[in-house]
Design an enzyme around this catalytic site. Sequence first.
Site, short mmCIF file in Angstrom:
data_model
loop_
_atom_site.label_atom_id
_atom_site.label_comp_id
_atom_site.label_asym_id
_atom_site.label_seq_id
_atom_site.Cartn_x
_atom_site.Cartn_y
_atom_site.Cartn_z
N HIS A 79 0.83 -1.21 0.00
CA HIS A 79 0.00 0.00 0.00
C HIS A 79 0.86 1.26 0.00
O HIS A 79 2.04 1.23 0.38
CB HIS A 79 -0.93 0.00 1.20
CG HIS A 79 -2.05 -0.98 1.08
ND1 HIS A 79 -3.01 -1.12 2.05
CD2 HIS A 79 -2.37 -1.86 0.10
CE1 HIS A 79 -3.88 -2.04 1.67
NE2 HIS A 79 -3.50 -2.51 0.48
N GLU A 81 0.90 3.91 1.87
CA GLU A 81 1.42 4.35 3.18
C GLU A 81 2.69 3.59 3.55
O GLU A 81 3.69 4.18 3.96
CB GLU A 81 0.37 4.15 4.28
CG GLU A 81 -0.93 4.87 4.04
CD GLU A 81 -1.99 4.03 3.32
OE1 GLU A 81 -3.18 4.23 3.62
OE2 GLU A 81 -1.64 3.18 2.48
N CYS A 105 -5.69 1.17 5.93
CA CYS A 105 -6.12 -0.14 6.42
C CYS A 105 -5.40 -0.44 7.74
O CYS A 105 -4.48 0.27 8.14
CB CYS A 105 -5.79 -1.22 5.38
SG CYS A 105 -4.03 -1.62 5.24
N CYS A 108 -1.52 -0.92 7.39
CA CYS A 108 -0.81 0.35 7.25
C CYS A 108 -0.86 1.14 8.55
O CYS A 108 0.10 1.84 8.89
CB CYS A 108 -1.38 1.16 6.09
SG CYS A 108 -0.95 0.43 4.48
#
Length: 166
Positions: A79, A81, A105, A108
Site C-alpha cells: 500500500h 502508506e 487499512c 498500514c
Amino acid sequence: MAKRDDYISWDEYFMGIALLSSMRSKDPNTQVGACIVNENKKIMSVGYNGFPHGCSDDDFPWERSGNSEIDTKYPFVCHAELNAILNNAGASLQGCSIYVALFPCNECAKAIIQSGIKKVLYISDKYKDTDGVKASKKMFDAAGVEYQQLTMSRDKLIINFDENLI
C-alpha cells in the site's frame, strides 16, 4: 502589484503530491498515493500502491477476485502508506503527518504507528464500516495518532506542462 491570493493551501499542496504520486500506480482499480511531511512542512517521503521491488507487475495478478487469494493482487501489493514509510531515506518520521487519499487499512495503521507518524490526513473514508478500518481507528486512538478527514476548498488542481503558460 499585490501578491496572488489564489495559491493553494498547505493541505492542498501535500494532498496534491499524494494524488500525483497515486498516478504512478499501475493498479487498474485503485490508485492511492501518500506523502509524509514533517513539522516544518518538509516532504520526507512519498509512495504509491504497487508490487515490491523485483516483483514484475507483468508476472503478478492485478485481479480483485480469483479462484483463491493467491490469484489476486491482495497478498502482493504494498500500500501507498507502507511504501512511503519504506521509501524514506532514513530520517526519523517521529511527529510527522501523512497525507493519503484513502483512510489507511489496519496493516498500514500498524506501520504508521510504529514509524512515529502522529497525524493522518485523508479525503475518503469509504471503507469506514469494515473491520479493518475500525481496527485502524481503534489502534490510532490507543496510540494517540490523530486522524482528520480533509474537505478541500477546490475540487481539482490542474497541472499543465505547456511551457508557454509558465
